[in-house]
Design a protein around this motif. Structure first.
Motif, PDB file in Angstrom:
ATOM      1  N   ARG A 180     -10.605   2.867   5.167  1.00 21.33           N
ATOM      2  CA  ARG A 180     -10.134   4.047   5.914  1.00 21.33           C
ATOM      3  C   ARG A 180      -9.132   4.836   5.075  1.00 21.33           C
ATOM      4  O   ARG A 180      -9.166   6.074   5.037  1.00 21.33           O
ATOM      5  CB  ARG A 180      -9.518   3.626   7.245  1.00 21.33           C
ATOM      6  CG  ARG A 180     -10.520   3.144   8.272  1.00 21.33           C
ATOM      7  CD  ARG A 180      -9.906   3.103   9.664  1.00 21.33           C
ATOM      8  NE  ARG A 180      -8.824   2.126   9.739  1.00 21.33           N
ATOM      9  CZ  ARG A 180      -8.988   0.854  10.085  1.00 21.33           C
ATOM     10  NH1 ARG A 180     -10.197   0.403  10.397  1.00 21.33           N
ATOM     11  NH2 ARG A 180      -7.971   0.030  10.150  1.00 21.33           N
ATOM     12  N   TYR A 181      -8.246   4.125   4.418  1.00 17.45           N
ATOM     13  CA  TYR A 181      -7.232   4.786   3.593  1.00 17.45           C
ATOM     14  C   TYR A 181      -7.883   5.523   2.424  1.00 17.45           C
ATOM     15  O   TYR A 181      -7.527   6.670   2.133  1.00 17.45           O
ATOM     16  CB  TYR A 181      -6.236   3.743   3.094  1.00 17.45           C
ATOM     17  CG  TYR A 181      -5.127   4.315   2.239  1.00 17.45           C
ATOM     18  CD1 TYR A 181      -4.121   5.100   2.798  1.00 17.45           C
ATOM     19  CD2 TYR A 181      -5.086   4.068   0.872  1.00 17.45           C
ATOM     20  CE1 TYR A 181      -3.115   5.636   2.022  1.00 17.45           C
ATOM     21  CE2 TYR A 181      -4.082   4.599   0.085  1.00 17.45           C
ATOM     22  CZ  TYR A 181      -3.093   5.372   0.664  1.00 17.45           C
ATOM     23  OH  TYR A 181      -2.089   5.902  -0.121  1.00 17.45           O
ATOM     24  N   VAL A 182      -8.850   4.889   1.766  1.00 13.26           N
ATOM     25  CA  VAL A 182      -9.562   5.537   0.654  1.00 13.26           C
ATOM     26  C   VAL A 182     -10.305   6.779   1.152  1.00 13.26           C
ATOM     27  O   VAL A 182     -10.352   7.801   0.463  1.00 13.26           O
ATOM     28  CB  VAL A 182     -10.534   4.557  -0.022  1.00 13.26           C
ATOM     29  CG1 VAL A 182     -11.465   5.280  -0.989  1.00 13.26           C
ATOM     30  CG2 VAL A 182      -9.768   3.477  -0.777  1.00 13.26           C
ATOM     31  N   GLY A 183     -10.874   6.701   2.352  1.00 12.96           N
ATOM     32  CA  GLY A 183     -11.534   7.871   2.927  1.00 12.96           C
ATOM     33  C   GLY A 183     -10.575   9.037   3.079  1.00 12.96           C
ATOM     34  O   GLY A 183     -10.921  10.196   2.808  1.00 12.96           O
ATOM     35  N   GLY A 184      -9.348   8.748   3.497  1.00 14.27           N
ATOM     36  CA  GLY A 184      -8.332   9.792   3.610  1.00 14.27           C
ATOM     37  C   GLY A 184      -7.943  10.360   2.258  1.00 14.27           C
ATOM     38  O   GLY A 184      -7.801  11.581   2.101  1.00 14.27           O
ATOM     39  N   LEU A 185      -7.774   9.480   1.272  1.00 13.86           N
ATOM     40  CA  LEU A 185      -7.470   9.950  -0.080  1.00 13.86           C
ATOM     41  C   LEU A 185      -8.583  10.858  -0.605  1.00 13.86           C
ATOM     42  O   LEU A 185      -8.318  11.885  -1.246  1.00 13.86           O
ATOM     43  CB  LEU A 185      -7.299   8.766  -1.031  1.00 13.86           C
ATOM     44  CG  LEU A 185      -6.038   7.908  -0.906  1.00 13.86           C
ATOM     45  CD1 LEU A 185      -6.109   6.735  -1.883  1.00 13.86           C
ATOM     46  CD2 LEU A 185      -4.780   8.719  -1.166  1.00 13.86           C
ATOM     47  N   PHE A 186      -9.827  10.480  -0.325  1.00 10.10           N
ATOM     48  CA  PHE A 186     -10.980  11.257  -0.784  1.00 10.10           C
ATOM     49  C   PHE A 186     -10.962  12.659  -0.174  1.00 10.10           C
ATOM     50  O   PHE A 186     -11.131  13.660  -0.880  1.00 10.10           O
ATOM     51  CB  PHE A 186     -12.260  10.520  -0.416  1.00 10.10           C
ATOM     52  CG  PHE A 186     -13.516  11.282  -0.745  1.00 10.10           C
ATOM     53  CD1 PHE A 186     -13.990  11.326  -2.042  1.00 10.10           C
ATOM     54  CD2 PHE A 186     -14.223  11.955   0.246  1.00 10.10           C
ATOM     55  CE1 PHE A 186     -15.143  12.035  -2.358  1.00 10.10           C
ATOM     56  CE2 PHE A 186     -15.375  12.656  -0.052  1.00 10.10           C
ATOM     57  CZ  PHE A 186     -15.841  12.697  -1.367  1.00 10.10           C
ATOM     58  N   LEU A 187     -10.765  12.724   1.136  1.00  7.88           N
ATOM     59  CA  LEU A 187     -10.705  14.035   1.787  1.00  7.88           C
ATOM     60  C   LEU A 187      -9.524  14.844   1.259  1.00  7.88           C
ATOM     61  O   LEU A 187      -9.639  16.048   0.990  1.00  7.88           O
ATOM     62  CB  LEU A 187     -10.583  13.865   3.306  1.00  7.88           C
ATOM     63  CG  LEU A 187     -11.807  13.309   4.025  1.00  7.88           C
ATOM     64  CD1 LEU A 187     -11.488  13.059   5.496  1.00  7.88           C
ATOM     65  CD2 LEU A 187     -12.989  14.262   3.892  1.00  7.88           C
TER      66      LEU A 187
END
Length: 206
Positions: free
Chosen positions: A46-53
């Motif tokens: 979930r955290y990586v998804g936020g970083l990606f966005l």
């Protein structure tokens, strides 16, 4: 043929620059490993998804010129720096004290997707890196739109596996059958390392 080889070489140079900029320790990848070590794979994803966005929003701001307008004011740059430094310190506390019952940092709640987005949006380094990548390393000067599109594809194609590699490294530590004390030491070491990189980047020579 020579022209095609020239384009290819420039594109490979760009890809190599992206790879080394992303894989080297920085707040993004270190916090990814830290979240993995402290909270496991699901929270880390979930955290990586936020970083990606977040990083793609910053890249879009750079391409559109919005970032230039926002960061033209030194006072606003200072606000971004203070917000970024403060948030990274808070994030480091969460990682360092993962599993401990300290209500003021909400240790039981891992930083999620919003946390990853916030880190990139207020991180001056994210703007600097994206500006360098998207405005430099030209390889299709005759077609700027296509070049930018290809750069987005290359950057994301490199960004995603590298961040999941760092997440896997953190999760591997999380899954080891370590004592609570040793796991706590690893989490704290992750947090201290992340803050050390931030301090060096902030106060080192420019």
């Amino acid at each position: 043929m020579q022209l095609q080889c020239d384009y290819r070489d420039r594109m490979l140079t760009f890809a190599a620059a992206v790879f080394f900029l992303i894989i080297t320790p920085g707040p993004g990848v270190l916090s990814t490993a830290g979240v993995g070590a402290g909270f496991g794979f699901r929270a880390g994803t979930r955290y990586v998804g936020g970083l990606f966005l977040g990083t793609n929003l910053v890249a879009l701001a750079v391409v559109s010129g919005l970032a230039t307008l926002l960061l033209a004011d030194p006072r606003l740059r200072t606000v971004f720096f203070v917000a970024s430094f403060g948030y990274l310190a808070f994030l480091a506390l969460r990682i360092g004290f993962a599993g401990k019952r300290l209500a003021f940092i909400e240790a039981a709640r891992p930083p999620g997707m919003l946390g990853g987005i916030m880190l990139q949006i207020i991180n001056p380094k994210a703007y600097a890196v994206n500006t360098a990548m998207l405005t430099g390393f030209a390889f299709l000067p005759s077609n700027y739109a296509l070049e930018v599109g290809l750069k987005f594809l290359i950057m994301n194609a490199i960004w995603i596996p590298i961040h999941f590699l760092w997440l896997w490294a953190g999760v591997s530590l999380h899954r080891l059958n370590l004592s609570e004390r040793n796991q706590s030491r690893i989490n704290i070491a992750m947090a201290v390392t992340m803050m050390a990189v931030v301090v060096l980047a902030a106060f080192g020579p420019r």
